[in-house]
Structure formats: C-alpha cells, structure tokens
Design an enzyme around this catalytic site. Structure first.
Site, PDB file in Angstrom:
ATOM      1  N   ASP A  53       0.857  -1.189   0.000  1.00 54.26           N
ATOM      2  CA  ASP A  53       0.000   0.000   0.000  1.00 54.26           C
ATOM      3  C   ASP A  53       0.890   1.234   0.000  1.00 54.26           C
ATOM      4  OD1 ASP A  53      -2.114   1.693   0.103  1.00 54.26           O
ATOM      5  OD2 ASP A  53      -2.878   1.023   2.043  1.00 54.26           O
ATOM      6  N   ALA A  54       1.092   1.814  -1.181  1.00 57.38           N
ATOM      7  CA  ALA A  54       1.996   2.945  -1.341  1.00 57.38           C
ATOM      8  C   ALA A  54       1.309   4.168  -1.940  1.00 57.38           C
ATOM      9  CB  ALA A  54       3.181   2.548  -2.221  1.00 57.38           C
ATOM     10  N   LYS A  55       0.240   3.939  -2.711  1.00 55.42           N
ATOM     11  CA  LYS A  55      -0.519   5.019  -3.350  1.00 55.42           C
ATOM     12  C   LYS A  55       0.401   5.964  -4.127  1.00 55.42           C
ATOM     13  CE  LYS A  55      -4.229   4.789   0.068  1.00 55.42           C
ATOM     14  NZ  LYS A  55      -3.634   3.794   0.988  1.00 55.42           N
ATOM     15  N   ARG A  56       1.377   5.414  -4.794  1.00 59.44           N
ATOM     16  CA  ARG A  56       2.328   6.184  -5.574  1.00 59.44           C
ATOM     17  C   ARG A  56       1.696   6.669  -6.877  1.00 59.44           C
ATOM     18  NH1 ARG A  56       5.237   6.018  -1.470  1.00 59.44           N
ATOM     19  NH2 ARG A  56       7.346   5.158  -1.390  1.00 59.44           N
TER      20      ARG A  56
END
Length: 234
Positions: A53-56
């Site tokens: 879960d990085a939402k890059r």
C-alpha cells in the site's frame, strides 16, 4: 519486525493476501525491514501475494521509477496507485509482467466525496472505473471502500470483471453484508476485503498474535456467511 512476522504467521492460513502500508516503515527509516518482511512472507508463506500500500504516482518517467521501487526493490506482488494523473501514469506499473496494480477508485475516508463524487452526472470515481475497465490487462484491481456500499454497486456495474480491494471493514465500520450484496461479481467472487487496524491491534498485550488470529477468524466467518446469504438470496 518481530511483531509483523508474528501477525503474519498467526493469520497466514486465513488470508488471501497481506497488505503492508509503506508509510509506517518509511517514517521509522525501516525500509530495509519492509524488504525483509516481504521476503519473509514469500519464503515462509509462498502463494500468498503481498499488496504494498503505497498510493504512488507521477508522470511517465517518474512513475517508472516508482514501479521499480515497489516491484523490484521491495518485491511486492501488487501495489496501490493513484489514478488522477491519467492512464499514462498507471501504464508503467501495468507493464510489469505478473504484478498487480490496485487503482484508487472510491476510497473509504469520509472526505473523499468532495472530489470522487463530482461532477454529479459523471462522477470521478465512475470515470476511474471506466478507465480501468477499458485498459485492463488482467492485472488491475480497484480500491472501493466498504463505507459506500451503494456506490460500490455502481462501480461493479461499470467494471463487472475487475476484482475490488475493499478497505473500511473493521475499524472504519463498513458493513460486510452490504459489501457482498453490492460488490460480488457474476461468479459470486471478485472481492478482496481488507481489515487492518482491527486485526493487528486486536490486543495491546502479549497475546497480540493470538488476538489477531481470533479477530481474523471472526471476520472470515462473517464474510462466508455474508457471501452465502447473498448468493443463496437469503
């Protein structure tokens, strides 16, 4: 690191994936520990994918570097990405063979509606669903929050074949039965239900791993009942 490993070992036979949140490691300068945790999961529990879960995201060339970070450096099997720079910012992740791309669509936080629900006649979250459905290469998922079950159903209509990662069950109070009623695909599948804080923080005492397992078992059983009730029209 020991805490994370114990949670993983206590719940591995109950889950379809693990989803570590990169921020909690990076804030503590513990990126090496995150790499080691993912490697541990792959080694000790093969077959269970890791969703990082990085939402890059960013424009093309920078997105390519983010993809390298998440998939090559950390070894994640899938990663969450932000769609609001358009498909050309998602493509570098989708180009990685055998890796999943989890696209934010309708998030579970209350303030998400200020953007995702607008404009009223053509809301952003449905446009994201359309974009993903049109460009799917067999490795896309959509993040659709449990806290908005009716909207979840609208996303299912627009993206009937895509799996959904569904946060918001547990600490955020999402209704499991409503998630299954609105989110299952035509085969009675297509949902990856995410519970984080309610499981990993099930106890603040020495029995935290056992408590995590008990909570995960309870959620698994609740999901099974919800799925049976929906598919059998009970």
């Amino acid at each position: 690191m020991a805490f994370c490993r114990e949670i993983v070992d206590a719940t591995a036979d109950l889950v379809c994936a693990f989803k570590p949140q990169i921020a909690y490691f990076a804030a503590e300068r513990a990126e090496a520990e995150l790499e080691a945790l993912i490697a541990y999961i792959h080694r000790e529990h093969p077959g269970i994918p890791v969703i990082l879960d990085a939402k890059r995201n960013d424009i093309g060339s920078t997105a390519e570097q983010y993809a390298r970070e998440l998939f090559d450096r950390y070894g994640a099997d899938a990663a969450t990405v932000n769609p609001y720079l358009g498909w050309d910012s998602i493509a570098p992740y989708a180009d990685y063979d055998g890796r999943g791309v989890v696209v934010l669509c309708l998030t579970s936080n209350p303030d998400s509606t200020w953007l995702q629900d607008h404009p009223a006649g053509d809301p952003a979250y449905l446009r994201v669903a359309d974009m993903a459905a049109e460009n799917d290469r067999g490795n896309l998922l959509l993040v659709v929050g449990a806290t908005f079950p009716k909207q979840l159903g609208k996303v299912r209509e627009r993206a009937p074949a895509l799996p959904f990662l569904v946060p918001g069950v547990g600490a955020q109070g999402g209704d499991v039965r409503a998630v299954f009623a609105h989110g299952l695909d035509a085969n009675g599948e297509g949902l990856v239900v995410n519970a984080s804080r309610s499981i990993i923080f099930a106890s603040a005492e020495h029995d935290y791993a056992d408590a995590a397992r008990r909570t995960a078992e309870g959620l698994r059983d609740e999901m099974r009942r919800a799925r049976d009730a929906v598919t059998k029209n009970e």
